[in-house]
Design a protein around this motif. Structure first.
Motif, PDB file in Angstrom:
ATOM      1  N   GLN A  15      80.864 -29.425 -66.053  1.00  0.00           N
ATOM      2  CA  GLN A  15      80.652 -28.612 -64.856  1.00  0.00           C
ATOM      3  C   GLN A  15      80.380 -27.155 -65.223  1.00  0.00           C
ATOM      4  N   THR A  16      81.085 -26.654 -66.223  1.00  0.00           N
ATOM      5  CA  THR A  16      80.859 -25.286 -66.696  1.00  0.00           C
ATOM      6  C   THR A  16      79.429 -25.130 -67.192  1.00  0.00           C
ATOM      7  N   GLU A  17      78.972 -26.074 -67.988  1.00  0.00           N
ATOM      8  CA  GLU A  17      77.616 -26.002 -68.531  1.00  0.00           C
ATOM      9  C   GLU A  17      76.560 -26.201 -67.445  1.00  0.00           C
ATOM     10  N   ILE A  18      76.812 -27.084 -66.498  1.00  0.00           N
ATOM     11  CA  ILE A  18      75.870 -27.286 -65.395  1.00  0.00           C
ATOM     12  C   ILE A  18      75.713 -26.001 -64.591  1.00  0.00           C
ATOM     13  N   THR A  19      76.827 -25.340 -64.335  1.00  0.00           N
ATOM     14  CA  THR A  19      76.779 -24.071 -63.595  1.00  0.00           C
ATOM     15  C   THR A  19      75.986 -23.033 -64.370  1.00  0.00           C
ATOM     16  N   ARG A  20      76.229 -22.959 -65.670  1.00  0.00           N
ATOM     17  CA  ARG A  20      75.513 -21.986 -66.514  1.00  0.00           C
ATOM     18  C   ARG A  20      74.007 -22.252 -66.473  1.00  0.00           C
ATOM     19  N   ILE A  21      73.606 -23.496 -66.572  1.00  0.00           N
ATOM     20  CA  ILE A  21      72.186 -23.836 -66.558  1.00  0.00           C
ATOM     21  C   ILE A  21      71.580 -23.563 -65.189  1.00  0.00           C
ATOM     22  N   ALA A  22      72.309 -23.892 -64.142  1.00  0.00           N
ATOM     23  CA  ALA A  22      71.805 -23.671 -62.787  1.00  0.00           C
ATOM     24  C   ALA A  22      71.550 -22.191 -62.516  1.00  0.00           C
ATOM     25  N   ARG A  23      72.329 -21.335 -63.121  1.00  0.00           N
ATOM     26  CA  ARG A  23      72.171 -19.891 -62.909  1.00  0.00           C
ATOM     27  C   ARG A  23      71.059 -19.282 -63.758  1.00  0.00           C
ATOM     28  N   LEU A  24      70.615 -20.014 -64.759  1.00  0.00           N
ATOM     29  CA  LEU A  24      69.603 -19.495 -65.662  1.00  0.00           C
ATOM     30  C   LEU A  24      68.213 -19.667 -65.035  1.00  0.00           C
ATOM     31  N   ASP A  25      67.559 -18.563 -64.791  1.00  0.00           N
ATOM     32  CA  ASP A  25      66.227 -18.583 -64.182  1.00  0.00           C
ATOM     33  C   ASP A  25      65.181 -18.566 -65.296  1.00  0.00           C
ATOM     34  N   PRO A  26      64.396 -19.641 -65.419  1.00  0.00           N
ATOM     35  CA  PRO A  26      63.422 -19.691 -66.506  1.00  0.00           C
ATOM     36  C   PRO A  26      62.344 -18.615 -66.419  1.00  0.00           C
ATOM     37  N   THR A  27      62.117 -18.083 -65.232  1.00  0.00           N
ATOM     38  CA  THR A  27      61.102 -17.032 -65.097  1.00  0.00           C
ATOM     39  C   THR A  27      61.619 -15.668 -65.537  1.00  0.00           C
ATOM     40  N   GLU A  28      62.949 -15.523 -65.596  1.00  0.00           N
ATOM     41  CA  GLU A  28      63.538 -14.242 -65.979  1.00  0.00           C
ATOM     42  C   GLU A  28      64.179 -14.262 -67.364  1.00  0.00           C
ATOM     43  N   ALA A  29      64.526 -15.430 -67.854  1.00  0.00           N
ATOM     44  CA  ALA A  29      65.227 -15.536 -69.138  1.00  0.00           C
ATOM     45  C   ALA A  29      64.245 -15.413 -70.297  1.00  0.00           C
ATOM     46  N   ASP A  30      64.743 -14.920 -71.398  1.00  0.00           N
ATOM     47  CA  ASP A  30      63.975 -14.909 -72.636  1.00  0.00           C
ATOM     48  C   ASP A  30      63.626 -16.368 -72.975  1.00  0.00           C
ATOM     49  N   PRO A  31      62.378 -16.672 -73.277  1.00  0.00           N
ATOM     50  CA  PRO A  31      61.985 -18.065 -73.536  1.00  0.00           C
ATOM     51  C   PRO A  31      62.801 -18.742 -74.639  1.00  0.00           C
ATOM     52  N   GLU A  32      63.134 -18.012 -75.676  1.00  0.00           N
ATOM     53  CA  GLU A  32      63.915 -18.593 -76.775  1.00  0.00           C
ATOM     54  C   GLU A  32      65.343 -18.896 -76.325  1.00  0.00           C
ATOM     55  N   VAL A  33      65.940 -18.008 -75.569  1.00  0.00           N
ATOM     56  CA  VAL A  33      67.288 -18.239 -75.045  1.00  0.00           C
ATOM     57  C   VAL A  33      67.267 -19.437 -74.097  1.00  0.00           C
ATOM     58  N   TYR A  34      66.265 -19.513 -73.266  1.00  0.00           N
ATOM     59  CA  TYR A  34      66.151 -20.636 -72.328  1.00  0.00           C
ATOM     60  C   TYR A  34      66.008 -21.950 -73.091  1.00  0.00           C
ATOM     61  N   ARG A  35      65.138 -21.968 -74.097  1.00  0.00           N
ATOM     62  CA  ARG A  35      64.918 -23.172 -74.891  1.00  0.00           C
ATOM     63  C   ARG A  35      66.204 -23.620 -75.580  1.00  0.00           C
ATOM     64  N   ARG A  36      66.929 -22.679 -76.188  1.00  0.00           N
ATOM     65  CA  ARG A  36      68.184 -23.022 -76.873  1.00  0.00           C
ATOM     66  C   ARG A  36      69.232 -23.515 -75.880  1.00  0.00           C
ATOM     67  N   THR A  37      69.268 -22.915 -74.707  1.00  0.00           N
ATOM     68  CA  THR A  37      70.226 -23.349 -73.679  1.00  0.00           C
ATOM     69  C   THR A  37      69.948 -24.784 -73.250  1.00  0.00           C
ATOM     70  N   ILE A  38      68.696 -25.114 -73.061  1.00  0.00           N
ATOM     71  CA  ILE A  38      68.323 -26.477 -72.665  1.00  0.00           C
ATOM     72  C   ILE A  38      68.619 -27.454 -73.803  1.00  0.00           C
ATOM     73  N   GLU A  39      68.348 -27.062 -75.037  1.00  0.00           N
ATOM     74  CA  GLU A  39      68.669 -27.927 -76.182  1.00  0.00           C
ATOM     75  C   GLU A  39      70.173 -28.186 -76.253  1.00  0.00           C
ATOM     76  N   LYS A  40      70.949 -27.133 -76.031  1.00  0.00           N
ATOM     77  CA  LYS A  40      72.409 -27.280 -76.034  1.00  0.00           C
ATOM     78  C   LYS A  40      72.846 -28.231 -74.919  1.00  0.00           C
ATOM     79  N   ALA A  41      72.236 -28.093 -73.756  1.00  0.00           N
ATOM     80  CA  ALA A  41      72.583 -28.963 -72.629  1.00  0.00           C
ATOM     81  C   ALA A  41      72.276 -30.422 -72.953  1.00  0.00           C
ATOM     82  N   ARG A  42      71.163 -30.660 -73.595  1.00  0.00           N
ATOM     83  CA  ARG A  42      70.811 -32.038 -73.973  1.00  0.00           C
ATOM     84  C   ARG A  42      71.814 -32.597 -74.978  1.00  0.00           C
TER      85      ARG A  42
END
Length: 77
Positions: A15-42
């Motif tokens: 639930q903590t990770e789902i909330t973190r991902i839900a708050r991450l806006d791909p249009t505003e986040a650094d692409p590398e940070v977004y990519r690593r966050t999604i990899e971590k989620a997977r």
């Protein structure tokens, strides 16, 4: 030693990770940070699936052992 993992602790972590991902806006986040966050989620999703299966099997094994002990204790055995 790490604390014992339970279904509840696993769900809380997810639930903590789902909330973190839900708050991450791909249009505003650094692409590398977004990519690593999604990899971590997977990776967390996969590990959670494996851990859940292990926990379920362990709990089933404990219940089965308890039933076996009770059957052994029945009169006439």
């Amino acid at each position: 030693m790490p604390r014992r993992m339970t279904i509840d602790s696993l769900l809380a972590r997810l639930q903590t990770e789902i909330t973190r991902i839900a708050r991450l806006d791909p249009t505003e986040a650094d692409p590398e940070v977004y990519r690593r966050t999604i990899e971590k989620a997977r990776a967390l999703a996969y590990l959670s699936q494996v851990a859940s299966s292990i926990i379920e099997k362990h709990e089933f094994e404990k219940r089965l052992e308890e039933i076996e002990r009770k059957l052994e204790a029945l009169p006439g055995k």
